[in-house]
Design a protein around this motif. Structure first.
Motif, PDB file in Angstrom:
ATOM      1  N   VAL A 246       0.851  -1.195   0.000  1.00  0.00           N
ATOM      2  CA  VAL A 246       0.000   0.000   0.000  1.00  0.00           C
ATOM      3  C   VAL A 246       0.886   1.245   0.000  1.00  0.00           C
ATOM      4  O   VAL A 246       0.660   2.197  -0.747  1.00  0.00           O
ATOM      5  CB  VAL A 246      -0.944  -0.007   1.223  1.00  0.00           C
ATOM      6  N   ARG A 247       1.935   1.199   0.834  1.00  0.00           N
ATOM      7  CA  ARG A 247       2.902   2.305   0.838  1.00  0.00           C
ATOM      8  C   ARG A 247       3.531   2.457  -0.548  1.00  0.00           C
ATOM      9  O   ARG A 247       3.759   3.561  -1.027  1.00  0.00           O
ATOM     10  CB  ARG A 247       3.983   2.035   1.883  1.00  0.00           C
ATOM     11  N   GLY A 248       3.770   1.295  -1.200  1.00  0.00           N
ATOM     12  CA  GLY A 248       4.352   1.305  -2.538  1.00  0.00           C
ATOM     13  C   GLY A 248       3.451   2.010  -3.551  1.00  0.00           C
ATOM     14  O   GLY A 248       3.936   2.672  -4.473  1.00  0.00           O
ATOM     15  N   PHE A 249       2.139   1.904  -3.385  1.00  0.00           N
ATOM     16  CA  PHE A 249       1.209   2.608  -4.282  1.00  0.00           C
ATOM     17  C   PHE A 249       1.323   4.117  -4.110  1.00  0.00           C
ATOM     18  O   PHE A 249       1.228   4.891  -5.067  1.00  0.00           O
ATOM     19  CB  PHE A 249      -0.239   2.180  -4.000  1.00  0.00           C
ATOM     20  N   LEU A 250       1.551   4.537  -2.846  1.00  0.00           N
ATOM     21  CA  LEU A 250       1.656   5.981  -2.576  1.00  0.00           C
ATOM     22  C   LEU A 250       3.044   6.521  -2.934  1.00  0.00           C
ATOM     23  O   LEU A 250       3.240   7.736  -3.016  1.00  0.00           O
ATOM     24  CB  LEU A 250       1.344   6.252  -1.094  1.00  0.00           C
ATOM     25  N   ASP A 251       4.009   5.628  -3.167  1.00  0.00           N
ATOM     26  CA  ASP A 251       5.395   6.031  -3.440  1.00  0.00           C
ATOM     27  C   ASP A 251       5.580   6.266  -4.939  1.00  0.00           C
ATOM     28  O   ASP A 251       6.367   5.587  -5.592  1.00  0.00           O
ATOM     29  CB  ASP A 251       6.328   4.926  -2.930  1.00  0.00           C
TER      30      ASP A 251
ATOM     31  N   GLY B 260      14.542  10.040   5.323  1.00  0.00           N
ATOM     32  CA  GLY B 260      15.273   8.813   5.621  1.00  0.00           C
ATOM     33  C   GLY B 260      14.444   7.773   6.358  1.00  0.00           C
ATOM     34  O   GLY B 260      14.988   6.868   6.983  1.00  0.00           O
ATOM     35  N   TRP B 261      13.122   7.913   6.296  1.00  0.00           N
ATOM     36  CA  TRP B 261      12.246   6.951   6.972  1.00  0.00           C
ATOM     37  C   TRP B 261      11.609   5.963   5.988  1.00  0.00           C
ATOM     38  O   TRP B 261      10.517   5.466   6.220  1.00  0.00           O
ATOM     39  CB  TRP B 261      11.132   7.670   7.747  1.00  0.00           C
ATOM     40  N   ALA B 262      12.282   5.701   4.896  1.00  0.00           N
ATOM     41  CA  ALA B 262      11.739   4.733   3.939  1.00  0.00           C
ATOM     42  C   ALA B 262      11.749   3.339   4.561  1.00  0.00           C
ATOM     43  O   ALA B 262      12.600   3.035   5.399  1.00  0.00           O
ATOM     44  CB  ALA B 262      12.572   4.758   2.670  1.00  0.00           C
ATOM     45  N   TRP B 263      10.774   2.496   4.177  1.00  0.00           N
ATOM     46  CA  TRP B 263      10.798   1.098   4.648  1.00  0.00           C
ATOM     47  C   TRP B 263      10.138   0.197   3.628  1.00  0.00           C
ATOM     48  O   TRP B 263       9.503   0.678   2.707  1.00  0.00           O
ATOM     49  CB  TRP B 263      10.097   0.935   6.000  1.00  0.00           C
TER      50      TRP B 263
END
Lengths: 138, 139
Positions: free
Chosen positions: A31-36, B136-139
């Motif tokens: 889901v984070r990947g969709f927003l990225d 720098g808070w990528a995960w």
């Protein structure tokens, strides 16, 4: 009628939970990947939304031809036009939380069955946020 | 995986259509969760809200054990879960809906209100992830 509505709710929840599980949307990283969109973009959520809204659009077409729902006296639906500061501020705050945790309410709750500790922390915080809103009487 | 996403989306759409045509209600998870916990007075009955939540968990369990194990990677820190959860809970109540209520049910009804809400939370989510990556808070 009450019993049938309870069964409709159970079945609807079951379909919803299985849909979330099949779609991959119970993975916060995706889901984070969709927003990225400026990074390694994952388009899956767009397909989930596309599939769900297409079926639901048919649901609305059928709804327009039904005088009442199958197991209730009337349709009880929210208004569609009012756009105010609450709507925009609340949605903006929701988006920040969604981006931070990679979870919205459905996947957060469903994930209790696979990641009880992490999902539990998220759900407890979400409920606290809802309780704050209720207490603030906004 | 677009194909799995599409299939899952169709199931979610069926779920929402079933609740609309069967009970006459919107399948908005934030509202249903708040209703189950008596943090909201509107929407489906509290007992139906609990049935829906039970079904949600059962549906996920069924896929996990009968079809394929659900993969998930959660945020690396509890702070993200806590701040994220607080904002999701407060924001969805103030904005009267989340991805399911505004995104799936509202947009498919061509609700202006839901289009604005959905565009707002997607834009805000994109901005948040971009800023978090910069910090720098990528995960």
């Amino acid at each position: 009628m009450v019993m049938r509505r309870a069964l409709v709710s159970l079945a609807s929840g079951g379909l919803f939970g299985s849909g979330l599980a099949v779609s991959g949307m119970m993975d916060p990283k995706r889901v984070r990947g969709f927003l990225d969109i400026f990074g390694d973009w994952d388009p899956t959520l767009a397909f989930v939304m596309g599939g769900a809204t297409a079926v639901m659009a048919l649901g609305w077409l059928i709804q327009g031809r039904m005088p009442a729902p199958a197991f209730a006296d009337e349709f009880q639906l929210p208004g569609t036009r009012l756009i105010d500061l609450r709507l925009v501020t609340g949605s903006a705050m929701f988006g920040i939380g969604w981006g931070l945790a990679g979870l919205c309410p459905g996947p957060g709750l469903a994930a209790l069955v696979i990641e009880p500790m992490s999902a539990g922390i998220f759900v407890a915080s979400m409920v606290a946020g809802m309780a704050v809103h209720r207490a603030a009487k906004l | 995986m677009p194909f799995e996403g599409l299939i899952g989306g169709l199931l979610i759409g069926l779920a929402a259509a079933l609740l609309l045509l069967g009970s006459g209600r919107i399948a908005g998870i934030s509202g249903i969760a708040a209703r189950a916990l008596s943090l909201s007075q509107s929407g489906i009955s509290a007992s139906s809200a609990w049935m829906f939540m039970g079904g949600l968990l059962l549906g996920a369990i069924a896929v996990h054990f009968l079809i394929s194990p659900i993969e998930s990677s959660f945020p690396p820190s509890n702070a993200l879960l806590i701040f994220g959860g607080l904002l999701v809970g407060f924001g969805t109540r103030l904005g009267s809906g989340c991805t399911s209520g505004h995104g799936v049910c509202g947009m498919s009804r061509f609700s202006r209100r839901s289009f604005v809400a959905t565009l707002t939370f997607i834009a805000s989510g994109i901005t948040t992830v971009a800023l978090a990556n910069e910090a720098g808070w990528a995960w």
